[in-house]
Design a protein around this motif. Structure first.
Motif, PDB file in Angstrom:
ATOM      1  N   GLN A   1      66.307  26.423  15.423  1.00  0.00           N
ATOM      2  CA  GLN A   1      66.625  25.005  15.545  1.00  0.00           C
ATOM      3  C   GLN A   1      67.638  24.598  14.487  1.00  0.00           C
ATOM      4  O   GLN A   1      67.500  24.925  13.317  1.00  0.00           O
ATOM      5  N   GLY A   2      68.653  23.846  14.923  1.00  0.00           N
ATOM      6  CA  GLY A   2      69.638  23.317  13.995  1.00  0.00           C
ATOM      7  C   GLY A   2      69.134  22.050  13.324  1.00  0.00           C
ATOM      8  O   GLY A   2      67.979  21.650  13.490  1.00  0.00           O
ATOM      9  N   GLU A   3      69.987  21.417  12.589  1.00  0.00           N
ATOM     10  CA  GLU A   3      69.643  20.192  11.867  1.00  0.00           C
ATOM     11  C   GLU A   3      69.427  19.033  12.841  1.00  0.00           C
ATOM     12  O   GLU A   3      70.274  18.781  13.692  1.00  0.00           O
ATOM     13  N   PRO A   4      68.300  18.308  12.745  1.00  0.00           N
ATOM     14  CA  PRO A   4      68.104  17.138  13.614  1.00  0.00           C
ATOM     15  C   PRO A   4      69.149  16.061  13.329  1.00  0.00           C
ATOM     16  O   PRO A   4      69.505  15.820  12.176  1.00  0.00           O
ATOM     17  N   GLN A   5      69.670  15.453  14.408  1.00  0.00           N
ATOM     18  CA  GLN A   5      70.705  14.430  14.279  1.00  0.00           C
ATOM     19  C   GLN A   5      70.292  13.197  15.065  1.00  0.00           C
ATOM     20  O   GLN A   5      69.597  13.290  16.064  1.00  0.00           O
ATOM     21  N   SER A   6      70.755  12.042  14.615  1.00  0.00           N
ATOM     22  CA  SER A   6      70.536  10.805  15.345  1.00  0.00           C
ATOM     23  C   SER A   6      71.439  10.794  16.573  1.00  0.00           C
ATOM     24  O   SER A   6      72.626  11.091  16.480  1.00  0.00           O
ATOM     25  N   LEU A   7      70.887  10.460  17.723  1.00  0.00           N
ATOM     26  CA  LEU A   7      71.670  10.445  18.953  1.00  0.00           C
ATOM     27  C   LEU A   7      72.773   9.402  18.896  1.00  0.00           C
ATOM     28  O   LEU A   7      73.899   9.656  19.306  1.00  0.00           O
ATOM     29  N   ALA A   8      72.476   8.220  18.353  1.00  0.00           N
ATOM     30  CA  ALA A   8      73.481   7.160  18.270  1.00  0.00           C
ATOM     31  C   ALA A   8      74.646   7.591  17.375  1.00  0.00           C
ATOM     32  O   ALA A   8      75.813   7.389  17.726  1.00  0.00           O
ATOM     33  N   GLN A   9      74.350   8.188  16.231  1.00  0.00           N
ATOM     34  CA  GLN A   9      75.410   8.622  15.324  1.00  0.00           C
ATOM     35  C   GLN A   9      76.233   9.753  15.937  1.00  0.00           C
ATOM     36  O   GLN A   9      77.452   9.790  15.799  1.00  0.00           O
ATOM     37  N   ALA A  10      75.577  10.674  16.637  1.00  0.00           N
ATOM     38  CA  ALA A  10      76.295  11.776  17.280  1.00  0.00           C
ATOM     39  C   ALA A  10      77.212  11.252  18.380  1.00  0.00           C
ATOM     40  O   ALA A  10      78.341  11.729  18.532  1.00  0.00           O
ATOM     41  N   ASN A  11      76.740  10.270  19.156  1.00  0.00           N
ATOM     42  CA  ASN A  11      77.583   9.682  20.208  1.00  0.00           C
ATOM     43  C   ASN A  11      78.785   8.971  19.612  1.00  0.00           C
ATOM     44  O   ASN A  11      79.900   9.095  20.115  1.00  0.00           O
ATOM     45  N   ASN A  12      78.576   8.205  18.541  1.00  0.00           N
ATOM     46  CA  ASN A  12      79.684   7.503  17.889  1.00  0.00           C
ATOM     47  C   ASN A  12      80.707   8.488  17.333  1.00  0.00           C
ATOM     48  O   ASN A  12      81.912   8.262  17.437  1.00  0.00           O
ATOM     49  N   ALA A  13      80.237   9.593  16.761  1.00  0.00           N
ATOM     50  CA  ALA A  13      81.149  10.606  16.228  1.00  0.00           C
ATOM     51  C   ALA A  13      81.948  11.262  17.355  1.00  0.00           C
ATOM     52  O   ALA A  13      83.149  11.503  17.208  1.00  0.00           O
ATOM     53  N   ALA A  14      81.291  11.529  18.482  1.00  0.00           N
ATOM     54  CA  ALA A  14      81.987  12.145  19.614  1.00  0.00           C
ATOM     55  C   ALA A  14      83.032  11.200  20.199  1.00  0.00           C
ATOM     56  O   ALA A  14      84.131  11.629  20.562  1.00  0.00           O
ATOM     57  N   ILE A  15      82.716   9.918  20.266  1.00  0.00           N
ATOM     58  CA  ILE A  15      83.679   8.934  20.766  1.00  0.00           C
ATOM     59  C   ILE A  15      84.887   8.836  19.834  1.00  0.00           C
ATOM     60  O   ILE A  15      86.024   8.788  20.284  1.00  0.00           O
TER      61      ILE A  15
END
Length: 73
Positions: free
Chosen positions: A53-67
């Motif tokens: 398992q990798g590092e847990p990430q916040s879904l909202a923060q990951a989406n904002n970073a991808a955008i």
């Protein structure tokens, strides 16, 4: 006979979200603020690679970073 939410074209989860939001908005100020805080969620996910398992990430923060990354391209 079909349920009203189904006849309206809603999924059950969407129906529950609308009903919960309506109920929270109908409360008085103090209980409403407490209920709104309970209604907030922070979704987290982790990528798995090679069985670890990798590092847990916040879904909202990951989406904002991808955008933001897509906007740079």
């Amino acid at each position: 006979m079909t349920a009203a939410w189904k006849a309206a074209g809603l999924t059950y989860n969407r129906y529950l979200a609308i009903a919960g939001r309506t109920l929270r908005r109908s409360l008085k100020e103090g209980p409403r603020l407490q209920a709104e805080r309970r209604g907030q969620m922070d979704l987290r996910f982790a990528k798995w690679e090679n069985g670890k398992q990798g590092e847990p990430q916040s879904l909202a923060q990951a989406n904002n970073a991808a955008i933001a990354q897509q906007a740079e391209k």
